[in-house]
Scaffold this motif. Sequence first.
Motif, PDB file in Angstrom:
ATOM      1  N   PRO A  79       3.189  -5.923  16.345  1.00  0.00           N
ATOM      2  CA  PRO A  79       2.942  -6.919  15.307  1.00  0.00           C
ATOM      3  C   PRO A  79       1.468  -7.302  15.229  1.00  0.00           C
ATOM      4  O   PRO A  79       0.804  -7.446  16.258  1.00  0.00           O
ATOM      5  CB  PRO A  79       3.811  -8.102  15.737  1.00  0.00           C
ATOM      6  N   ASP A  80       0.977  -7.463  14.012  1.00  0.00           N
ATOM      7  CA  ASP A  80      -0.413  -7.856  13.736  1.00  0.00           C
ATOM      8  C   ASP A  80      -1.444  -6.769  14.022  1.00  0.00           C
ATOM      9  O   ASP A  80      -2.649  -7.008  13.854  1.00  0.00           O
ATOM     10  CB  ASP A  80      -0.793  -9.131  14.503  1.00  0.00           C
ATOM     11  N   ASP A  81      -1.022  -5.598  14.444  1.00  0.00           N
ATOM     12  CA  ASP A  81      -1.979  -4.510  14.645  1.00  0.00           C
ATOM     13  C   ASP A  81      -2.725  -4.243  13.331  1.00  0.00           C
ATOM     14  O   ASP A  81      -2.173  -4.395  12.241  1.00  0.00           O
ATOM     15  CB  ASP A  81      -1.246  -3.208  15.049  1.00  0.00           C
ATOM     16  N   LYS A  82      -3.972  -3.837  13.482  1.00  0.00           N
ATOM     17  CA  LYS A  82      -4.778  -3.521  12.309  1.00  0.00           C
ATOM     18  C   LYS A  82      -4.646  -2.030  11.969  1.00  0.00           C
ATOM     19  O   LYS A  82      -4.702  -1.172  12.862  1.00  0.00           O
ATOM     20  CB  LYS A  82      -6.244  -3.840  12.604  1.00  0.00           C
ATOM     21  N   VAL A  83      -4.446  -1.733  10.695  1.00  0.00           N
ATOM     22  CA  VAL A  83      -4.421  -0.334  10.267  1.00  0.00           C
ATOM     23  C   VAL A  83      -5.390  -0.173   9.101  1.00  0.00           C
ATOM     24  O   VAL A  83      -5.626  -1.107   8.331  1.00  0.00           O
ATOM     25  CB  VAL A  83      -3.008   0.138   9.841  1.00  0.00           C
ATOM     26  N   LEU A  84      -5.949   1.015   8.987  1.00  0.00           N
ATOM     27  CA  LEU A  84      -6.936   1.303   7.954  1.00  0.00           C
ATOM     28  C   LEU A  84      -6.302   2.216   6.902  1.00  0.00           C
ATOM     29  O   LEU A  84      -5.749   3.270   7.244  1.00  0.00           O
ATOM     30  CB  LEU A  84      -8.139   1.998   8.607  1.00  0.00           C
ATOM     31  N   ALA A  85      -6.375   1.786   5.650  1.00  0.00           N
ATOM     32  CA  ALA A  85      -5.813   2.615   4.590  1.00  0.00           C
ATOM     33  C   ALA A  85      -6.762   2.614   3.402  1.00  0.00           C
ATOM     34  O   ALA A  85      -7.655   1.767   3.312  1.00  0.00           O
ATOM     35  CB  ALA A  85      -4.436   2.084   4.182  1.00  0.00           C
ATOM     36  N   PHE A  86      -6.595   3.553   2.493  1.00  0.00           N
ATOM     37  CA  PHE A  86      -7.535   3.722   1.385  1.00  0.00           C
ATOM     38  C   PHE A  86      -6.787   3.688   0.057  1.00  0.00           C
ATOM     39  O   PHE A  86      -5.755   4.347  -0.084  1.00  0.00           O
ATOM     40  CB  PHE A  86      -8.287   5.054   1.552  1.00  0.00           C
ATOM     41  N   ASP A  87      -7.336   2.960  -0.897  1.00  0.00           N
ATOM     42  CA  ASP A  87      -6.675   2.816  -2.189  1.00  0.00           C
ATOM     43  C   ASP A  87      -6.941   4.060  -3.042  1.00  0.00           C
ATOM     44  O   ASP A  87      -7.709   4.034  -4.000  1.00  0.00           O
ATOM     45  CB  ASP A  87      -7.194   1.558  -2.894  1.00  0.00           C
ATOM     46  N   THR A  88      -6.253   5.118  -2.678  1.00  0.00           N
ATOM     47  CA  THR A  88      -6.481   6.402  -3.357  1.00  0.00           C
ATOM     48  C   THR A  88      -5.398   6.745  -4.367  1.00  0.00           C
ATOM     49  O   THR A  88      -5.386   7.839  -4.919  1.00  0.00           O
ATOM     50  CB  THR A  88      -6.565   7.544  -2.325  1.00  0.00           C
ATOM     51  N   GLY A  89      -4.474   5.807  -4.593  1.00  0.00           N
ATOM     52  CA  GLY A  89      -3.413   6.085  -5.558  1.00  0.00           C
ATOM     53  C   GLY A  89      -2.225   5.171  -5.339  1.00  0.00           C
ATOM     54  O   GLY A  89      -2.194   4.356  -4.406  1.00  0.00           O
ATOM     55  N   GLN A  90      -1.220   5.366  -6.177  1.00  0.00           N
ATOM     56  CA  GLN A  90      -0.048   4.500  -6.179  1.00  0.00           C
ATOM     57  C   GLN A  90       0.722   4.572  -4.855  1.00  0.00           C
ATOM     58  O   GLN A  90       1.198   3.557  -4.352  1.00  0.00           O
ATOM     59  CB  GLN A  90       0.866   4.929  -7.344  1.00  0.00           C
ATOM     60  N   PHE A  91       0.827   5.762  -4.279  1.00  0.00           N
ATOM     61  CA  PHE A  91       1.633   5.871  -3.066  1.00  0.00           C
ATOM     62  C   PHE A  91       0.873   5.380  -1.840  1.00  0.00           C
ATOM     63  O   PHE A  91       1.469   4.824  -0.917  1.00  0.00           O
ATOM     64  CB  PHE A  91       2.196   7.285  -2.920  1.00  0.00           C
ATOM     65  N   ALA A  92      -0.449   5.539  -1.863  1.00  0.00           N
ATOM     66  CA  ALA A  92      -1.268   4.946  -0.808  1.00  0.00           C
ATOM     67  C   ALA A  92      -1.086   3.426  -0.840  1.00  0.00           C
ATOM     68  O   ALA A  92      -0.949   2.771   0.203  1.00  0.00           O
ATOM     69  CB  ALA A  92      -2.730   5.322  -0.998  1.00  0.00           C
ATOM     70  N   ALA A  93      -1.051   2.873  -2.059  1.00  0.00           N
ATOM     71  CA  ALA A  93      -0.906   1.422  -2.218  1.00  0.00           C
ATOM     72  C   ALA A  93       0.477   0.949  -1.749  1.00  0.00           C
ATOM     73  O   ALA A  93       0.613  -0.100  -1.104  1.00  0.00           O
ATOM     74  CB  ALA A  93      -1.147   1.029  -3.666  1.00  0.00           C
ATOM     75  N   LEU A  94       1.502   1.711  -2.077  1.00  0.00           N
ATOM     76  CA  LEU A  94       2.857   1.325  -1.666  1.00  0.00           C
ATOM     77  C   LEU A  94       3.005   1.389  -0.144  1.00  0.00           C
ATOM     78  O   LEU A  94       3.693   0.581   0.467  1.00  0.00           O
ATOM     79  CB  LEU A  94       3.895   2.230  -2.339  1.00  0.00           C
ATOM     80  N   ILE A 134      -8.691  -1.169  15.105  1.00  0.00           N
ATOM     81  CA  ILE A 134      -7.917  -0.304  14.201  1.00  0.00           C
ATOM     82  C   ILE A 134      -7.019   0.591  15.046  1.00  0.00           C
ATOM     83  O   ILE A 134      -7.497   1.346  15.888  1.00  0.00           O
ATOM     84  CB  ILE A 134      -8.847   0.554  13.322  1.00  0.00           C
ATOM     85  N   LYS A 135      -5.717   0.452  14.838  1.00  0.00           N
ATOM     86  CA  LYS A 135      -4.776   1.226  15.647  1.00  0.00           C
ATOM     87  C   LYS A 135      -4.301   2.498  14.938  1.00  0.00           C
ATOM     88  O   LYS A 135      -3.793   3.411  15.594  1.00  0.00           O
ATOM     89  CB  LYS A 135      -3.558   0.369  16.002  1.00  0.00           C
ATOM     90  N   ALA A 136      -4.445   2.513  13.629  1.00  0.00           N
ATOM     91  CA  ALA A 136      -4.002   3.705  12.902  1.00  0.00           C
ATOM     92  C   ALA A 136      -4.738   3.847  11.583  1.00  0.00           C
ATOM     93  O   ALA A 136      -5.117   2.852  10.962  1.00  0.00           O
ATOM     94  CB  ALA A 136      -2.495   3.645  12.640  1.00  0.00           C
ATOM     95  N   VAL A 137      -4.947   5.100  11.194  1.00  0.00           N
ATOM     96  CA  VAL A 137      -5.531   5.423   9.891  1.00  0.00           C
ATOM     97  C   VAL A 137      -4.433   6.086   9.057  1.00  0.00           C
ATOM     98  O   VAL A 137      -3.820   7.053   9.511  1.00  0.00           O
ATOM     99  CB  VAL A 137      -6.729   6.393  10.054  1.00  0.00           C
ATOM    100  N   LEU A 138      -4.184   5.517   7.853  1.00  0.00           N
ATOM    101  CA  LEU A 138      -3.104   6.041   7.002  1.00  0.00           C
ATOM    102  C   LEU A 138      -3.693   6.824   5.832  1.00  0.00           C
ATOM    103  O   LEU A 138      -4.483   6.280   5.055  1.00  0.00           O
ATOM    104  CB  LEU A 138      -2.257   4.894   6.444  1.00  0.00           C
ATOM    105  N   VAL A 139      -3.303   8.072   5.714  1.00  0.00           N
ATOM    106  CA  VAL A 139      -3.822   8.921   4.637  1.00  0.00           C
ATOM    107  C   VAL A 139      -2.669   9.654   3.935  1.00  0.00           C
ATOM    108  O   VAL A 139      -1.759  10.160   4.597  1.00  0.00           O
ATOM    109  CB  VAL A 139      -4.807   9.978   5.191  1.00  0.00           C
ATOM    110  N   VAL A 140      -2.747   9.701   2.622  1.00  0.00           N
ATOM    111  CA  VAL A 140      -1.765  10.477   1.856  1.00  0.00           C
ATOM    112  C   VAL A 140      -2.339  11.870   1.634  1.00  0.00           C
ATOM    113  O   VAL A 140      -3.469  11.990   1.157  1.00  0.00           O
ATOM    114  CB  VAL A 140      -1.466   9.789   0.507  1.00  0.00           C
ATOM    115  N   HIS A 141      -1.594  12.913   2.000  1.00  0.00           N
ATOM    116  CA  HIS A 141      -2.104  14.282   1.842  1.00  0.00           C
ATOM    117  C   HIS A 141      -2.241  14.624   0.358  1.00  0.00           C
ATOM    118  O   HIS A 141      -3.336  14.794  -0.127  1.00  0.00           O
ATOM    119  CB  HIS A 141      -1.177  15.267   2.570  1.00  0.00           C
ATOM    120  N   SER A 142      -1.132  14.696  -0.340  1.00  0.00           N
ATOM    121  CA  SER A 142      -1.162  15.004  -1.774  1.00  0.00           C
ATOM    122  C   SER A 142      -0.685  13.753  -2.505  1.00  0.00           C
ATOM    123  O   SER A 142       0.477  13.377  -2.417  1.00  0.00           O
ATOM    124  CB  SER A 142      -0.244  16.190  -2.053  1.00  0.00           C
ATOM    125  N   GLU A 143      -1.612  13.104  -3.230  1.00  0.00           N
ATOM    126  CA  GLU A 143      -1.263  11.854  -3.926  1.00  0.00           C
ATOM    127  C   GLU A 143      -0.512  12.186  -5.220  1.00  0.00           C
ATOM    128  O   GLU A 143      -1.090  12.756  -6.154  1.00  0.00           O
ATOM    129  CB  GLU A 143      -2.533  11.071  -4.257  1.00  0.00           C
TER     130      GLU A 143
END
Lengths: 312, 312, 312, 312
Positions: A79-94, A134-143
């Motif tokens: 809980p409360d862990d920090k994750v890094l994500a990028f606003d690269t599209g609708q599914f990245a946002a979801l 930052i505990k995790a980086v979230l990336v969508v392969h094919s947006e």
Amino acid sequence: MYRPGRHFLQIPGPTNVPDRILRAIDRPTIDHRGPEFAELGKACLEGMKTVYQTRNPVLIYPASGTGGWDAALTNTLSPDDKVLAFDTGQFAALWAKAARNLGLNVDFVESDWRAGIDIGKLGERLGGDRNHEIKAVLVVHSETSTGVANDIPAVRRAIDDAKHPALLMVDTVSSLAAMDYRHDEWGVDVAIGGSQKGLMLPPGLGFNAVSQKALAASKTAKMPRSFFRWDDMLEQNANGFFPYTPATNLLFGLRESLEMLAEEGLPNVFCRHQRFAEATRRAVATWGLEIVPLDAARCSSALTAVLVPDAR
Amino acid sequence: MYRPGRHFLQIPGPTNVPDRILRAIDRPTIDHRGPEFAELGKACLEGMKTVYQTRNPVLIYPASGTGGWDAALTNTLSPDDKVLAFDTGQFAALWAKAARNLGLNVDFVESDWRAGIDIGKLGERLGGDRNHEIKAVLVVHSETSTGVANDIPAVRRAIDDAKHPALLMVDTVSSLAAMDYRHDEWGVDVAIGGSQKGLMLPPGLGFNAVSQKALAASKTAKMPRSFFRWDDMLEQNANGFFPYTPATNLLFGLRESLEMLAEEGLPNVFCRHQRFAEATRRAVATWGLEIVPLDAARCSSALTAVLVPDAR
Amino acid sequence: MYRPGRHFLQIPGPTNVPDRILRAIDRPTIDHRGPEFAELGKACLEGMKTVYQTRNPVLIYPASGTGGWDAALTNTLSPDDKVLAFDTGQFAALWAKAARNLGLNVDFVESDWRAGIDIGKLGERLGGDRNHEIKAVLVVHSETSTGVANDIPAVRRAIDDAKHPALLMVDTVSSLAAMDYRHDEWGVDVAIGGSQKGLMLPPGLGFNAVSQKALAASKTAKMPRSFFRWDDMLEQNANGFFPYTPATNLLFGLRESLEMLAEEGLPNVFCRHQRFAEATRRAVATWGLEIVPLDAARCSSALTAVLVPDAR
Amino acid sequence: MYRPGRHFLQIPGPTNVPDRILRAIDRPTIDHRGPEFAELGKACLEGMKTVYQTRNPVLIYPASGTGGWDAALTNTLSPDDKVLAFDTGQFAALWAKAARNLGLNVDFVESDWRAGIDIGKLGERLGGDRNHEIKAVLVVHSETSTGVANDIPAVRRAIDDAKHPALLMVDTVSSLAAMDYRHDEWGVDVAIGGSQKGLMLPPGLGFNAVSQKALAASKTAKMPRSFFRWDDMLEQNANGFFPYTPATNLLFGLRESLEMLAEEGLPNVFCRHQRFAEATRRAVATWGLEIVPLDAARCSSALTAVLVPDAR
């Protein structure tokens, strides 16, 4: 309205299911505690490793790909862990929204939807994170919303260059079995997938491919989880079984899909998608329209997004 | 070993799937954002209300019944909340384990597996809970491991008699569409179900029937949840859609199942199961064997558990 | 060679079978002497009358359309009878060959394949037949090898104008349920059909639509016949049955086909084929190619034959 | 009346069709003039030789077994030819009727339905036929109306002992692929079969297994024939094709059936039927009832006919 003829799906969502797979699904459900099931389970679990190009386990959930997001996050983080994500599209946002729903602290980096993930910005972010919050980086392969394919090996290199211990999580929902994805070689920790795209199945199965590092993280991760627990799954999977009732008939379909992919050969499957995607892009260019991705090298070969002119 | 003939399933788990349902599933997946899907979604969502005998919403997840446990608990409770459960069988125990996995504080009351829930003990427990720390009472309707059917109206009365505000949650996985279950009349707050028993479908769908009180609880419940969130689901369900990719082909099957149940008539379906269960019990008695349930009035008509003599 | 995707048939022969019909066929065979079959039999026999636009019986054989030629000829004629046929295409020629094989005396009139039957020549032939030696006139409605649709009402008028008693036999294999065909109104005596074209079924069923005059002729016809006998068929058909084992599963498909045709409405079905045929002809014209039929009014709307340039 | 559950066929007629065969049939029809069909055709034509235990051709008609009678008689005989048949049951009688319908002169020998063919009487008849007017002997292998299996090798010996040149024709409709039948070893000239019994297919295919002697007879036989002609069939069959549209989807089923029989092994298939037939006979004896066959050695293992007591 009467529509004679065969329903042919032309959306970025679920793909057309070959008759061969539909027929494999269309048979009596078997006992998921019996020996016939164990063979089915093993064939599916082993086959998924081939598709993910990994020697580590792949978990199969009776859930859609969205459930795979929950599984990836709750099994590895607290809980409360920090994750890094990028606003690269609708599914990245979801996905970022899912992480927030689960009580994680999401750093959602503004990005250009037509360019995909900015590797430089990723490096900066990680470089600036001296305490490794930052505990995790979230990336969508094919947006799916943009048709941009992010460069996963480059993401891995940026993490390595920053000597950052964050887990690398990749959404492969629309790329898996359509584009080359190398889980072990690319050093991904958790990959999330679904049945309804390159695997040519109806929706209803979700996947998690993992790394040894991710498995280690799951030993100490404190997020509450039950249905999506990896440990109970892996224990039962060792013998081809599942801790609770699996989606048996979709597994019949998955086994057939894996056989079809093996018959054609994964490299040939990828080539076929590339050829069709290139053909689509050329057609779009001929029509005088523009595709969404700005960089030709970053085009997904699973789908092509086109900028349509104003209706006015 | 060669086994000619049709596979016929004789386990308490998934039931035989009628060909009519298998054929309904065996068709091309459709666009889950299109008008044809909206009709399918509405038919399934409305039909499930009929099966649950409720005017409140029923949520349909692309997940097995086990996922329904997560959904019920995470949408209505907060971390460390106390829940009351009874050790009446294997599935009651697994549900209690799920609650613990999710960070709840489970009071798991020792019980007689052959007798089912002890209404007197329930009353005592609730009566003794002056501060209303117990937030939910978890009961399995038809225990698949014992064949005992717990008396849900009696459970409701005990809660009401104790003037206790706890939510009543009922696992209907093996009873739904096989035994009479009256969600509204019996005052149940959350009922959990699955597709692979009385609904005659392959596994892969999980259900939550809710009450207005449960919906109100979900507004303040603090357990983290994403995939299983009720709010996003209900918002999309209003128009026949789902917030993420649903298990479309299983919904084809569900619509067919609901039509079959409507054709036969739910009361006739229940009668049919009662008759077959009574026939089974008489056969067991004729064989000189004993069934698990001690009280004839508490026998499940969905399955019959038999005490087998020692192999020695 | 690996060919992913769905097999889509693009030949003048069997047409694509809708999934709905394939699924109707894909069910356990039933007892062809039981009450459930009687309903199936009646639905098929009645439905075929609608498709043929006749109040007289339609016979359904477990045989291909070619078998329907044998049935038509052997039930109405006697050895050495003279029949009049026109060399208007490959199937007209095969039918004439069948008649010769069966011991009939065929007057096979030379014709222009691109023009179809010459009504003037027909009138001459019949007018010159003072002794009424010609017992039957054989005409193909839609010639699959040329795409020419012969004008059946004009053929009828020519026979009537000549006051000739010959039976009028029409091959409707590729026209039935795709083009307007009016058995009673047009005064046809025997029409031959098959399942694999406009009825959208797999091959395996052959049809004979008859007239009262044809039925009367069958009382005195002397050609040997057993499998294809009308009398035994009609006797059993009265109650929905058949004299020997019918192709039950194809009848499941036929019932579904008849329901689909009724849902769309026969006039709409004909319009649809006309529209598609006209679209095809316009495409061919745009390509700078020529279609086989010389007279636009005589184009079949079931198929379009195109003259292809020399490969040189 | 509502009948839940799977339809299970318990008649001597069409047998239960395994799901595996139903699913093989349930696929898009292919072009019967293309290379994919040639493979299908060859697999079916070759496989049928194995089932008939013959090196000579087997003809496959898009027709029921009854059509096979027409084919056998019209291809080998001439009008008014004399054939010898025995009144050993309903199907023997129907076959004799078919022969009469086709203009043959049938010597239909009175027999005991419970005993089957009387080899002595057969010998007498043949011995008395000094001018060899009898052109064919018609025998039913397994009589569906009595459950008596006639002794085909004994019939052959009687013909040989009489040094009689008559063709031996055997109806194998209910025995084929359920009981041992050795076309070449037993010296049968034409065997007639259907798809809906031991081959586990829906009805709609008829077979003729032939001998070199039968093929030679067909060169001079004068009965009119078109649809059932052997010569056109054999010419096309050489390349895996058929002279007119075959019942393609049933051939999909036949290929699957032949694979299933090969997987189990024909001798094992025969053993299985023998075991089940013996079990049935023992059950009948236990019930105090009598089976129709008087001689235990002449019981069909494809079906068992029981004498039922008067209802009074």
